[in-house]
Enzyme design. Sequence first.
Site, PDB file in Angstrom:
ATOM      1  N   HIS A  23      18.062 -29.409  94.236  1.00 46.63           N
ATOM      2  CA  HIS A  23      18.504 -28.059  93.836  1.00 46.63           C
ATOM      3  C   HIS A  23      16.663 -28.051  93.386  1.00 46.63           C
ATOM      4  CE1 HIS A  23      18.652 -24.494  91.168  1.00 46.63           C
ATOM      5  NE2 HIS A  23      18.389 -25.070  90.070  1.00 46.63           N
ATOM      6  N   ARG A  29      17.693 -12.858  79.801  1.00 43.80           N
ATOM      7  CA  ARG A  29      17.696 -14.498  79.925  1.00 43.80           C
ATOM      8  C   ARG A  29      17.185 -14.307  81.788  1.00 43.80           C
ATOM      9  NH1 ARG A  29      22.398 -18.449  79.013  1.00 43.80           N
ATOM     10  NH2 ARG A  29      22.069 -19.985  80.766  1.00 43.80           N
ATOM     11  N   GLU A  68      23.038 -13.610  79.479  1.00 37.75           N
ATOM     12  CA  GLU A  68      22.912 -13.062  80.608  1.00 37.75           C
ATOM     13  C   GLU A  68      22.503 -11.803  80.825  1.00 37.75           C
ATOM     14  OE1 GLU A  68      21.189 -15.893  84.471  1.00 37.75           O
ATOM     15  OE2 GLU A  68      21.970 -13.898  84.731  1.00 37.75           O
ATOM     16  N   GLU A  71      11.798 -27.055  87.410  1.00 29.78           N
ATOM     17  CA  GLU A  71      12.361 -26.492  87.039  1.00 29.78           C
ATOM     18  C   GLU A  71      11.490 -26.300  85.408  1.00 29.78           C
ATOM     19  OE1 GLU A  71      14.750 -24.436  87.025  1.00 29.78           O
ATOM     20  OE2 GLU A  71      15.909 -25.098  88.483  1.00 29.78           O
ATOM     21  N   HIS A  86      18.052 -20.558  95.496  1.00 28.09           N
ATOM     22  CA  HIS A  86      19.600 -20.871  95.790  1.00 28.09           C
ATOM     23  C   HIS A  86      20.496 -20.631  97.305  1.00 28.09           C
ATOM     24  CE1 HIS A  86      21.472 -20.626  91.094  1.00 28.09           C
ATOM     25  NE2 HIS A  86      21.348 -21.778  92.097  1.00 28.09           N
ATOM     26  N   ARG A 131      42.532 -23.701  77.279  1.00 27.79           N
ATOM     27  CA  ARG A 131      41.694 -22.276  76.531  1.00 27.79           C
ATOM     28  C   ARG A 131      40.295 -23.194  76.422  1.00 27.79           C
ATOM     29  NH1 ARG A 131      47.111 -20.312  76.135  1.00 27.79           N
ATOM     30  NH2 ARG A 131      47.014 -19.213  77.904  1.00 27.79           N
ATOM     31  N   HIS A 171      15.038 -18.476  92.177  1.00 32.87           N
ATOM     32  CA  HIS A 171      15.958 -18.907  92.456  1.00 32.87           C
ATOM     33  C   HIS A 171      17.350 -17.831  92.573  1.00 32.87           C
ATOM     34  CE1 HIS A 171      15.667 -21.274  88.636  1.00 32.87           C
ATOM     35  NE2 HIS A 171      17.082 -22.018  88.958  1.00 32.87           N
ATOM     36  N   ASN A 183      15.340 -16.493  85.950  1.00 32.96           N
ATOM     37  CA  ASN A 183      15.871 -16.962  87.197  1.00 32.96           C
ATOM     38  C   ASN A 183      14.692 -16.977  88.188  1.00 32.96           C
ATOM     39  OD1 ASN A 183      18.977 -16.813  86.739  1.00 32.96           O
ATOM     40  ND2 ASN A 183      19.199 -14.123  86.924  1.00 32.96           N
ATOM     41  N   LYS A 213      13.716 -23.129  77.089  1.00 36.26           N
ATOM     42  CA  LYS A 213      14.558 -22.306  77.846  1.00 36.26           C
ATOM     43  C   LYS A 213      15.709 -22.111  76.242  1.00 36.26           C
ATOM     44  CE  LYS A 213      18.706 -23.007  80.593  1.00 36.26           C
ATOM     45  NZ  LYS A 213      19.376 -23.403  81.375  1.00 36.26           N
ATOM     46  N   LYS A 269      25.462 -22.162  80.304  1.00 34.61           N
ATOM     47  CA  LYS A 269      26.070 -21.614  81.570  1.00 34.61           C
ATOM     48  C   LYS A 269      27.000 -22.888  82.450  1.00 34.61           C
ATOM     49  CE  LYS A 269      23.138 -18.114  83.530  1.00 34.61           C
ATOM     50  NZ  LYS A 269      21.998 -18.106  85.137  1.00 34.61           N
TER      51      LYS A 269
HETATM   52  N1  LIG Z   1      23.671 -24.254  84.395  1.00 38.28           N
HETATM   53  C1  LIG Z   1      22.934 -24.270  84.236  1.00 38.28           C
HETATM   54  O1  LIG Z   1      22.244 -23.535  83.493  1.00 38.28           O
HETATM   55  C2  LIG Z   1      22.120 -25.651  85.213  1.00 38.28           C
HETATM   56  C3  LIG Z   1      20.075 -24.715  84.826  1.00 38.28           C
HETATM   57  C4  LIG Z   1      19.726 -25.823  86.013  1.00 38.28           C
HETATM   58  C5  LIG Z   1      20.482 -26.475  87.036  1.00 38.28           C
HETATM   59  N2  LIG Z   1      21.633 -25.973  86.837  1.00 38.28           N
HETATM   60  C6  LIG Z   1      22.504 -27.276  88.386  1.00 38.28           C
HETATM   61  O2  LIG Z   1      22.247 -28.773  87.882  1.00 38.28           O
HETATM   62  C7  LIG Z   1      22.429 -28.805  88.895  1.00 38.28           C
HETATM   63  C8  LIG Z   1      21.423 -30.263  89.668  1.00 38.28           C
HETATM   64  O3  LIG Z   1      21.263 -30.822  88.965  1.00 38.28           O
HETATM   65  P1  LIG Z   1      20.016 -32.703  89.194  1.00 38.28           P
HETATM   66  O4  LIG Z   1      19.171 -32.458  90.017  1.00 38.28           O
HETATM   67  O5  LIG Z   1      20.432 -33.234  87.589  1.00 38.28           O
HETATM   68  O6  LIG Z   1      21.475 -33.198  89.934  1.00 38.28           O
HETATM   69  P2  LIG Z   1      22.782 -34.058  90.254  1.00 38.28           P
HETATM   70  O7  LIG Z   1      23.754 -33.767  89.332  1.00 38.28           O
HETATM   71  O8  LIG Z   1      22.991 -34.447  91.603  1.00 38.28           O
HETATM   72  O9  LIG Z   1      21.611 -35.480  89.478  1.00 38.28           O
HETATM   73  C9  LIG Z   1      20.738 -35.877  90.897  1.00 38.28           C
HETATM   74  C10 LIG Z   1      21.010 -37.617  91.225  1.00 38.28           C
HETATM   75  O10 LIG Z   1      21.323 -38.188  90.264  1.00 38.28           O
HETATM   76  C11 LIG Z   1      21.876 -39.857  90.176  1.00 38.28           C
HETATM   77  N3  LIG Z   1      21.507 -40.139  88.851  1.00 38.28           N
HETATM   78  C12 LIG Z   1      22.049 -39.147  87.135  1.00 38.28           C
HETATM   79  N4  LIG Z   1      21.248 -39.881  86.759  1.00 38.28           N
HETATM   80  C13 LIG Z   1      21.002 -40.421  86.910  1.00 38.28           C
HETATM   81  C14 LIG Z   1      20.061 -41.953  86.604  1.00 38.28           C
HETATM   82  N5  LIG Z   1      19.421 -41.654  84.943  1.00 38.28           N
HETATM   83  N6  LIG Z   1      19.626 -43.370  86.665  1.00 38.28           N
HETATM   84  C15 LIG Z   1      19.731 -42.833  88.253  1.00 38.28           C
HETATM   85  N7  LIG Z   1      20.749 -41.822  88.802  1.00 38.28           N
HETATM   86  C16 LIG Z   1      21.069 -40.950  88.343  1.00 38.28           C
HETATM   87  C17 LIG Z   1      23.373 -38.404  89.811  1.00 38.28           C
HETATM   88  O11 LIG Z   1      24.393 -39.468  90.642  1.00 38.28           O
HETATM   89  C18 LIG Z   1      22.802 -38.365  91.423  1.00 38.28           C
HETATM   90  O12 LIG Z   1      22.965 -38.367  92.767  1.00 38.28           O
HETATM   91  C19 LIG Z   1      22.829 -28.098  90.358  1.00 38.28           C
HETATM   92  O13 LIG Z   1      24.197 -28.011  91.049  1.00 38.28           O
HETATM   93  C20 LIG Z   1      21.911 -26.794  89.686  1.00 38.28           C
HETATM   94  O14 LIG Z   1      22.754 -25.374  89.982  1.00 38.28           O
HETATM   95  C21 LIG Z   1      22.393 -25.522  86.149  1.00 38.28           C
HETATM   96 ZN   LIG Z   2      17.786 -24.050  88.756  1.00 37.06          ZN
END
Ligand SMILES: NC(=O)c1ccc[n+]([C@@H]2O[C@H](COP(=O)([O-])OP(=O)(O)OC[C@H]3O[C@@H](n4cnc5c(N)ncnc54)[C@H](O)[C@@H]3O)[C@@H](O)[C@H]2O)c1
Ligand SMILES: [Zn+2]
Length: 346
Positions: A252, A225, A221, A173, A236, A109, A232, A229, A211, A131
């Site tokens: 992404h 908030r 949201e 972003e 998405h 939990r 997105h 989006n 943000k 999120k």
């Molecule tokens: N929760 C939220 O508010 C929110 C907001 C925006 C995006 N997201 C989510 O975030 C995700 C995308 O995140 P991302 O772009 O960070 O992708 P990711 O987490 O897949 O990272 C991208 C790649 O870089 C590698 N990597 C990470 N740090 C590294 C570093 N310092 N050096 C070398 N390689 C490294 C990872 O292993 C991966 O292969 C999506 O799933 C998206 O939906 C969430």
């Molecule tokens: Zn995003």
Amino acid sequence: MRNETVNIIKLNLIPLLRGARGVSGGVFLLLDENTRKHCLPVLLKTSPELKKAKIIQIASGEKNKTIESCNHIWAELTKSNADRNSLLINLGGGVICDIGGFCASVYKRGIKHINIPTTLLSMVDAAWGGKTGIDFQDIKNLIGTFKKPDVVFVEPKFLKTLPDRQILSGMAEVAKHALIADKKYWKLLKEENFTLKRSGEKIINKSIEIKTNITRKDPLEKSQRKILNFGHTIGHAIESYSNKYDKDPILHGEAIAAGMICEALLSSIVAGLPQKDLNEIIYWISAVFPPVKLNEEAIPEIMKFMTNDKKNKEGKINFTLLKRIGKAEIDYECDVKLIEKALKTY
Ligand SMILES: NC(=O)c1ccc[n+]([C@@H]2O[C@H](COP(=O)([O-])OP(=O)(O)OC[C@H]3O[C@@H](n4cnc5c(N)ncnc54)[C@H](O)[C@@H]3O)[C@@H](O)[C@H]2O)c1
Ligand SMILES: [Zn+2]
């Protein structure tokens, strides 16, 4: 525990666990193979106390933001007798932050979690705001919770090993933050050619500020908030489609860049975005971000992904659109035909 903090907290300035008082049930470090290789050594150098933490590794990438990865994380926590006083530290990009936050939010939990974002995208966006989630049946973030991290540590040093394509993905972003909230910031990004070369920390800080100012006022949201989006709803759907069919799916941020162009087109038709602003957005986004290939045959399925989007009510497709550069407005409902037209124009 500290609340989410707005400014960059560098790892070398604050002993990591000071932010996590009350942890007595063990510390767990979630990472993937890339952050293990590139980021863990940096982290252990600045926070040697973490050498005792139990490492949980999942495979990198969006295709692993799944319930199977969660099963592995929960199994590892259980195997090590993690209890309610345990702490999960997420060391990685948005995928690690999203999935780690989700696992922490429901394990017994809810246990404490800290985000240490290692990609630009996660530093400026995914690590903040609470999120969490995973993809399910090809639909992005279908399962998830709201749970704020107890602390977020942002260390731009991690970006040194991040591939350029991933930096650019995060830049999408950043561009979104400027477009929805701050025209002066958009001007700065243009001056910097959408790179981090000269004003990296300023850009990271500014995006975090935008943000967190938005998510603090509306954590669940319910209304404002939703301005985050922008880009997105269509983005998405494009991303989900690519994840389902492409051998090498788009990132992404790449999907969001395409989504922002399509939604800027919609903005000019239904929200009064001036033509001059529209031209400027299309010019810069197309110049900076790689184009996404969209076949016309893909459009019906992309539309289907859109109707599955959590942000929709009663079958209508809900959008956040731009009134002008630096000003967004929530809750526009757009006609399916118009959205198809925007996708075709793209
Ligand atoms: N929760 C939220 O508010 C929110 C907001 C925006 C995006 N997201 C989510 O975030 C995700 C995308 O995140 P991302 O772009 O960070 O992708 P990711 O987490 O897949 O990272 C991208 C790649 O870089 C590698 N990597 C990470 N740090 C590294 C570093 N310092 N050096 C070398 N390689 C490294 C990872 O292993 C991966 O292969 C999506 O799933 C998206 O939906 C969430
Ligand atoms: Zn995003």
